[in-house]
Design a protein around this motif. Structure first.
Motif, PDB file in Angstrom:
ATOM      1  N   GLY A 232       0.912  -1.163  -0.349  1.00  0.00           N
ATOM      2  CA  GLY A 232      -0.151  -0.460   0.055  1.00  0.00           C
ATOM      3  C   GLY A 232       0.113   1.104   0.468  1.00  0.00           C
ATOM      4  O   GLY A 232      -0.072   2.365  -0.173  1.00  0.00           O
ATOM      5  N   GLU A 233       1.661   0.980   0.451  1.00  0.00           N
ATOM      6  CA  GLU A 233       3.000   2.607  -0.003  1.00  0.00           C
ATOM      7  C   GLU A 233       2.276   3.562   0.925  1.00  0.00           C
ATOM      8  O   GLU A 233       1.983   4.601   0.965  1.00  0.00           O
ATOM      9  CB  GLU A 233       3.502   2.723  -0.650  1.00  0.00           C
ATOM     10  CG  GLU A 233       4.087   1.779  -1.429  1.00  0.00           C
ATOM     11  CD  GLU A 233       4.615   2.377  -2.921  1.00  0.00           C
ATOM     12  OE1 GLU A 233       4.476   2.916  -3.133  1.00  0.00           O
ATOM     13  OE2 GLU A 233       4.749   1.287  -4.221  1.00  0.00           O
ATOM     14  N   PRO A 234       1.733   3.197   2.769  1.00  0.00           N
ATOM     15  CA  PRO A 234       0.969   4.164   3.512  1.00  0.00           C
ATOM     16  C   PRO A 234       1.458   5.922   3.258  1.00  0.00           C
ATOM     17  O   PRO A 234       3.256   5.063   3.237  1.00  0.00           O
ATOM     18  CB  PRO A 234       0.486   3.752   4.743  1.00  0.00           C
ATOM     19  CG  PRO A 234       1.747   2.473   4.604  1.00  0.00           C
ATOM     20  CD  PRO A 234       1.980   2.246   3.771  1.00  0.00           C
ATOM     21  N   ASP A 235       1.112   6.580   3.444  1.00  0.00           N
ATOM     22  CA  ASP A 235       2.196   7.829   4.034  1.00  0.00           C
ATOM     23  C   ASP A 235       0.775   9.045   4.643  1.00  0.00           C
ATOM     24  O   ASP A 235      -0.321   8.565   4.271  1.00  0.00           O
ATOM     25  CB  ASP A 235       2.327   8.390   2.318  1.00  0.00           C
ATOM     26  CG  ASP A 235       3.271   9.808   2.622  1.00  0.00           C
ATOM     27  OD1 ASP A 235       3.875   9.681   3.841  1.00  0.00           O
ATOM     28  OD2 ASP A 235       3.870  10.481   1.648  1.00  0.00           O
ATOM     29  N   VAL A 236       1.240  10.061   4.838  1.00  0.00           N
ATOM     30  CA  VAL A 236       1.005  11.181   5.200  1.00  0.00           C
ATOM     31  C   VAL A 236      -0.416  11.956   4.923  1.00  0.00           C
ATOM     32  O   VAL A 236       0.729  13.046   3.511  1.00  0.00           O
ATOM     33  CB  VAL A 236       1.314  11.843   6.724  1.00  0.00           C
ATOM     34  CG1 VAL A 236       0.006  13.098   6.763  1.00  0.00           C
ATOM     35  CG2 VAL A 236       2.259  10.954   7.815  1.00  0.00           C
ATOM     36  N   VAL A 237      -1.806  12.327   4.686  1.00  0.00           N
ATOM     37  CA  VAL A 237      -2.156  13.031   3.382  1.00  0.00           C
ATOM     38  C   VAL A 237      -2.548  14.276   4.116  1.00  0.00           C
ATOM     39  O   VAL A 237      -3.093  15.050   3.242  1.00  0.00           O
ATOM     40  CB  VAL A 237      -2.906  12.162   2.179  1.00  0.00           C
ATOM     41  CG1 VAL A 237      -2.460  11.047   1.827  1.00  0.00           C
ATOM     42  CG2 VAL A 237      -4.268  11.641   3.245  1.00  0.00           C
ATOM     43  N   GLY A 238      -2.402  14.413   5.432  1.00  0.00           N
ATOM     44  CA  GLY A 238      -3.304  15.266   6.101  1.00  0.00           C
ATOM     45  C   GLY A 238      -3.116  14.970   7.327  1.00  0.00           C
ATOM     46  O   GLY A 238      -3.055  13.750   7.654  1.00  0.00           O
TER      47      GLY A 238
ATOM     48  N   PHE B 118      -3.405   8.396   7.309  1.00  0.00           N
ATOM     49  CA  PHE B 118      -2.336   8.276   6.216  1.00  0.00           C
ATOM     50  C   PHE B 118      -3.377   7.517   4.914  1.00  0.00           C
ATOM     51  O   PHE B 118      -4.626   6.607   5.902  1.00  0.00           O
ATOM     52  CB  PHE B 118      -2.041   7.395   6.714  1.00  0.00           C
ATOM     53  CG  PHE B 118      -0.620   7.441   7.723  1.00  0.00           C
ATOM     54  CD1 PHE B 118       0.682   7.505   7.433  1.00  0.00           C
ATOM     55  CD2 PHE B 118      -0.731   7.931   8.777  1.00  0.00           C
ATOM     56  CE1 PHE B 118       1.758   7.790   7.784  1.00  0.00           C
ATOM     57  CE2 PHE B 118       0.599   7.698   9.988  1.00  0.00           C
ATOM     58  CZ  PHE B 118       1.164   7.975   9.183  1.00  0.00           C
ATOM     59  N   TYR B 119      -3.343   7.483   3.573  1.00  0.00           N
ATOM     60  CA  TYR B 119      -4.124   6.732   2.219  1.00  0.00           C
ATOM     61  C   TYR B 119      -3.045   5.885   2.294  1.00  0.00           C
ATOM     62  O   TYR B 119      -1.320   6.250   2.514  1.00  0.00           O
ATOM     63  CB  TYR B 119      -4.398   7.774   1.853  1.00  0.00           C
ATOM     64  CG  TYR B 119      -5.427   8.462   1.929  1.00  0.00           C
ATOM     65  CD1 TYR B 119      -6.304   8.301   3.586  1.00  0.00           C
ATOM     66  CD2 TYR B 119      -6.238   9.676   1.255  1.00  0.00           C
ATOM     67  CE1 TYR B 119      -7.094   9.607   3.659  1.00  0.00           C
ATOM     68  CE2 TYR B 119      -7.226  10.296   1.273  1.00  0.00           C
ATOM     69  CZ  TYR B 119      -7.894  10.039   3.284  1.00  0.00           C
ATOM     70  OH  TYR B 119      -8.823  10.802   3.027  1.00  0.00           O
TER      71      TYR B 119
ATOM     72  N   LEU C  30     -11.533   3.231   1.718  1.00  0.00           N
ATOM     73  CA  LEU C  30     -11.294   5.078   1.147  1.00  0.00           C
ATOM     74  C   LEU C  30     -12.617   5.280   0.940  1.00  0.00           C
ATOM     75  O   LEU C  30     -13.970   3.859   0.773  1.00  0.00           O
ATOM     76  CB  LEU C  30     -10.748   5.286  -0.072  1.00  0.00           C
ATOM     77  CG  LEU C  30      -8.927   5.300   0.450  1.00  0.00           C
ATOM     78  CD1 LEU C  30      -8.204   5.925  -1.167  1.00  0.00           C
ATOM     79  CD2 LEU C  30      -8.522   5.864   1.321  1.00  0.00           C
ATOM     80  N   THR C  31     -13.443   5.686   1.364  1.00  0.00           N
ATOM     81  CA  THR C  31     -14.855   6.348   0.844  1.00  0.00           C
ATOM     82  C   THR C  31     -14.728   6.939  -1.142  1.00  0.00           C
ATOM     83  O   THR C  31     -13.166   6.922  -0.809  1.00  0.00           O
ATOM     84  CB  THR C  31     -15.427   7.411   1.413  1.00  0.00           C
ATOM     85  OG1 THR C  31     -14.674   9.183   1.415  1.00  0.00           O
ATOM     86  CG2 THR C  31     -15.461   6.974   3.012  1.00  0.00           C
TER      87      THR C  31
ATOM     88  N   PHE D 175      -7.966  -2.534  -2.865  1.00  0.00           N
ATOM     89  CA  PHE D 175      -8.429  -1.423  -2.002  1.00  0.00           C
ATOM     90  C   PHE D 175      -7.989  -1.122  -1.377  1.00  0.00           C
ATOM     91  O   PHE D 175      -6.725  -1.533  -0.997  1.00  0.00           O
ATOM     92  CB  PHE D 175      -9.511  -2.555  -1.421  1.00  0.00           C
ATOM     93  CG  PHE D 175      -8.826  -3.138   0.293  1.00  0.00           C
ATOM     94  CD1 PHE D 175      -8.966  -1.878   0.883  1.00  0.00           C
ATOM     95  CD2 PHE D 175      -8.747  -4.522  -0.137  1.00  0.00           C
ATOM     96  CE1 PHE D 175      -8.297  -2.779   2.270  1.00  0.00           C
ATOM     97  CE2 PHE D 175      -8.073  -5.175   0.587  1.00  0.00           C
ATOM     98  CZ  PHE D 175      -8.159  -4.995   2.000  1.00  0.00           C
ATOM     99  N   ARG D 176      -7.849   0.510  -1.542  1.00  0.00           N
ATOM    100  CA  ARG D 176      -7.259   1.129  -0.356  1.00  0.00           C
ATOM    101  C   ARG D 176      -7.603   1.764   0.702  1.00  0.00           C
ATOM    102  O   ARG D 176      -8.655   2.136   0.376  1.00  0.00           O
ATOM    103  CB  ARG D 176      -6.834   2.423  -1.279  1.00  0.00           C
ATOM    104  CG  ARG D 176      -5.768   2.568  -2.794  1.00  0.00           C
ATOM    105  CD  ARG D 176      -6.253   3.433  -3.669  1.00  0.00           C
ATOM    106  NE  ARG D 176      -5.108   3.367  -4.441  1.00  0.00           N
ATOM    107  CZ  ARG D 176      -4.276   3.331  -4.818  1.00  0.00           C
ATOM    108  NH1 ARG D 176      -3.026   3.708  -3.540  1.00  0.00           N
ATOM    109  NH2 ARG D 176      -3.276   3.249  -6.341  1.00  0.00           N
ATOM    110  N   GLY D 177      -6.911   1.732   1.638  1.00  0.00           N
ATOM    111  CA  GLY D 177      -7.513   1.694   2.703  1.00  0.00           C
ATOM    112  C   GLY D 177      -6.830   3.519   3.695  1.00  0.00           C
ATOM    113  O   GLY D 177      -5.975   3.465   2.882  1.00  0.00           O
ATOM    114  N   SER D 178      -7.824   3.861   4.435  1.00  0.00           N
ATOM    115  CA  SER D 178      -6.971   4.587   4.948  1.00  0.00           C
ATOM    116  C   SER D 178      -6.450   4.133   6.888  1.00  0.00           C
ATOM    117  O   SER D 178      -7.742   3.814   7.094  1.00  0.00           O
ATOM    118  CB  SER D 178      -8.525   5.984   5.081  1.00  0.00           C
ATOM    119  OG  SER D 178      -8.611   5.811   5.793  1.00  0.00           O
TER     120      SER D 178
END
Length: 189
Positions: free
Chosen positions: A62-68, A78-79, A123-124, A183-186
């Motif tokens: 997924g390579e999670p990173d801070v998005v906000g 993180f997304y 994710l929504t 799927f992508r997660g948060s």
């Protein structure tokens, strides 16, 4: 993904994950321009169970990173920011009900259960659209997103991708699965 029931990282995994997350954070400042890594790291160090979830996101591609950052809740968001839908989470139908309804050729798992096991949320549609403002994702793949209950009650589920410079939202039977759809997660920390 780890199959252990213990939701803790070894000190080696912990250190390696923090290094990966910091490097990704510093390489992609456009995703979080006004944030500082030291503050993110302090929050992560205070929430070991969230680090376990981030490791699950990372180990499944997924390579999670801070998005906000949510100031009201004092949480970093993180997304999954992998260019394509995470490889370790593809070929899954939408949820357990969809998985159990398949009579033949069942996938190994489903997106909703996998997300729950990882301690994250799908994710929504709104979050997916926000992600696409940070880069171009899913140009060859697609990702299940949280499906409104009225659609799900009728047997459907929705997924998104990015083609021709636009985010597209599609529908499919919730029991469908494809090699290019994951799927992508948060995760909030």
């Amino acid at each position: 993904m780890a199959s252990s029931n213990k939701k803790e990282l070894s000190s080696e995994q912990y250190d390696a994950l923090l290094r990966v997350l910091q490097a990704r954070f510093e390489k992609n400042m456009n995703r979080h321009e006004d944030l500082e890594w030291d503050n993110v790291q302090a929050k992560l160090e205070a929430n070991a169970e969230k680090l376990w979830s981030l490791n699950e996101m990372e180990s499944s591609g997924g390579e999670p990173d801070v998005v906000g950052y949510d100031k009201e809740k004092d949480e970093y968001v993180f997304y999954d920011c992998s260019v394509e839908s995470p490889k370790g989470r593809r070929s899954v139908c939408y949820d357990r009900e969809a998985l159990e309804s398949r009579k033949k050729h069942k996938p190994e798992n489903n997106a909703m259960d996998m997300a729950t096991e990882m301690g994250i949320e799908l994710l929504t549609e709104e979050q997916y659209r926000a992600l696409q403002k940070l880069g171009n994702f899913d140009m060859k793949t697609s990702s299940w997103v949280q499906t409104p209950s009225d659609i799900r009650e009728l047997g459907g589920a929705i997924f998104c991708d990015y083609r021709y410079g636009h985010v597209f939202v599609y529908h499919n039977g919730a029991d469908s699965y494809y090699g290019a759809r994951g799927f992508r997660g948060s995760l909030r920390v």
